[in-house]
Design a protein around this motif. Structure first.
Motif, short mmCIF file in Angstrom:
data_model
loop_
_atom_site.label_atom_id
_atom_site.label_comp_id
_atom_site.label_asym_id
_atom_site.label_seq_id
_atom_site.Cartn_x
_atom_site.Cartn_y
_atom_site.Cartn_z
N ASP A 48 0.84 -1.20 0.00
CA ASP A 48 0.00 0.00 0.00
C ASP A 48 0.88 1.25 0.00
O ASP A 48 2.10 1.16 -0.09
CB ASP A 48 -0.98 -0.01 1.18
CG ASP A 48 -0.29 -0.05 2.54
OD1 ASP A 48 0.91 0.29 2.63
OD2 ASP A 48 -0.96 -0.41 3.52
N ASP A 49 0.26 2.41 0.09
CA ASP A 49 1.01 3.68 0.06
C ASP A 49 2.00 3.79 1.22
O ASP A 49 3.11 4.31 1.05
CB ASP A 49 0.05 4.87 0.10
CG ASP A 49 -0.66 5.09 -1.22
OD1 ASP A 49 -0.16 4.61 -2.26
OD2 ASP A 49 -1.72 5.74 -1.21
N GLN A 50 1.62 3.32 2.39
CA GLN A 50 2.54 3.39 3.53
C GLN A 50 3.75 2.49 3.30
O GLN A 50 4.87 2.87 3.64
CB GLN A 50 1.84 3.04 4.84
CG GLN A 50 2.73 3.27 6.04
CD GLN A 50 2.00 3.22 7.36
OE1 GLN A 50 0.81 2.90 7.42
NE2 GLN A 50 2.70 3.55 8.42
N ASP A 51 3.54 1.31 2.73
CA ASP A 51 4.66 0.44 2.41
C ASP A 51 5.61 1.11 1.42
O ASP A 51 6.83 1.03 1.54
CB ASP A 51 4.18 -0.89 1.83
CG ASP A 51 3.43 -1.72 2.84
OD1 ASP A 51 3.83 -1.73 4.01
OD2 ASP A 51 2.43 -2.36 2.45
N ARG A 52 5.06 1.80 0.43
CA ARG A 52 5.90 2.50 -0.54
C ARG A 52 6.72 3.60 0.14
O ARG A 52 7.88 3.82 -0.19
CB ARG A 52 5.05 3.04 -1.69
CG ARG A 52 4.63 1.95 -2.67
CD ARG A 52 3.91 2.50 -3.89
NE ARG A 52 2.50 2.76 -3.65
CZ ARG A 52 1.55 1.84 -3.61
NH1 ARG A 52 1.86 0.56 -3.79
NH2 ARG A 52 0.30 2.16 -3.39
N ALA A 53 6.12 4.27 1.12
CA ALA A 53 6.86 5.29 1.88
C ALA A 53 8.01 4.64 2.66
O ALA A 53 9.11 5.20 2.73
CB ALA A 53 5.92 6.04 2.82
N LYS A 54 7.77 3.47 3.23
CA LYS A 54 8.82 2.74 3.95
C LYS A 54 9.96 2.37 3.01
O LYS A 54 11.14 2.54 3.34
CB LYS A 54 8.26 1.45 4.56
CG LYS A 54 7.29 1.65 5.68
CD LYS A 54 6.72 0.29 6.09
CE LYS A 54 5.60 0.41 7.08
NZ LYS A 54 5.05 -0.91 7.44
N HIS A 55 9.60 1.85 1.85
CA HIS A 55 10.63 1.40 0.91
C HIS A 55 11.43 2.57 0.34
O HIS A 55 12.63 2.45 0.12
CB HIS A 55 9.99 0.57 -0.21
CG HIS A 55 9.31 -0.66 0.31
ND1 HIS A 55 8.31 -1.29 -0.37
CD2 HIS A 55 9.48 -1.37 1.46
CE1 HIS A 55 7.90 -2.34 0.33
NE2 HIS A 55 8.60 -2.40 1.44
N THR A 56 10.78 3.70 0.14
CA THR A 56 11.49 4.91 -0.29
C THR A 56 12.49 5.34 0.78
O THR A 56 13.64 5.67 0.48
CB THR A 56 10.50 6.04 -0.60
OG1 THR A 56 9.65 5.62 -1.68
CG2 THR A 56 11.20 7.33 -0.98
N ALA A 57 12.06 5.32 2.03
CA ALA A 57 12.95 5.69 3.14
C ALA A 57 14.12 4.71 3.24
O ALA A 57 15.27 5.13 3.47
CB ALA A 57 12.18 5.73 4.45
N ALA A 58 13.85 3.42 3.04
CA ALA A 58 14.92 2.42 3.09
C ALA A 58 15.93 2.68 1.97
O ALA A 58 17.14 2.54 2.17
CB ALA A 58 14.35 1.01 2.98
N GLY A 59 15.45 3.07 0.79
CA GLY A 59 16.35 3.40 -0.31
C GLY A 59 17.24 4.58 0.03
O GLY A 59 18.46 4.56 -0.26
#
Length: 98
Positions: A48-59
């Motif tokens: 979901d959108d929150q997961d995408r925010a997590k993955h962006t932060a991890a990047g």
């Protein structure tokens, strides 16, 4: 040989913001591959959108750690099908450059 640890009580948290609130993302596993690459590994089905925010932060976190250079080379990987995880990790282990 590949080594891994479940990121449970290891204290590896990545800060991120979602809907203007601060959160902490805890990747599922930390994996050290034969080529010395360390992988933040997330096992994920639906995203979901929150997961995408997590993955962006991890990047961003991985980029910062790699630029610092004191902890070796890092990358992140999201596995969407655990049945192919071994092949995905073998492909990452074969990399010489990121």
């Amino acid at each position: 040989m590949t080594h891994y640890a479940r990121n449970d009580h290891l204290g590896l948290l990545i800060p991120y913001e979602y809907q203007e609130l601060k959160h902490s993302y805890q990747p599922d596993f930390v994996v050290r591959l034969q080529n010395g690459l360390t992988v933040l590994l997330e096992i994920k089905g639906y995203e979901d959108d929150q997961d995408r925010a997590k993955h962006t932060a991890a990047g961003r976190w991985v980029t910062a750690v790699n630029n610092w250079g004191e902890l070796g080379r890092w990358t992140r990987h999201v596995c969407r099908n655990p049945q192919v995880l071994k092949v995905e990790l073998e492909r990452l282990s074969a990399l010489t450059e990121l």
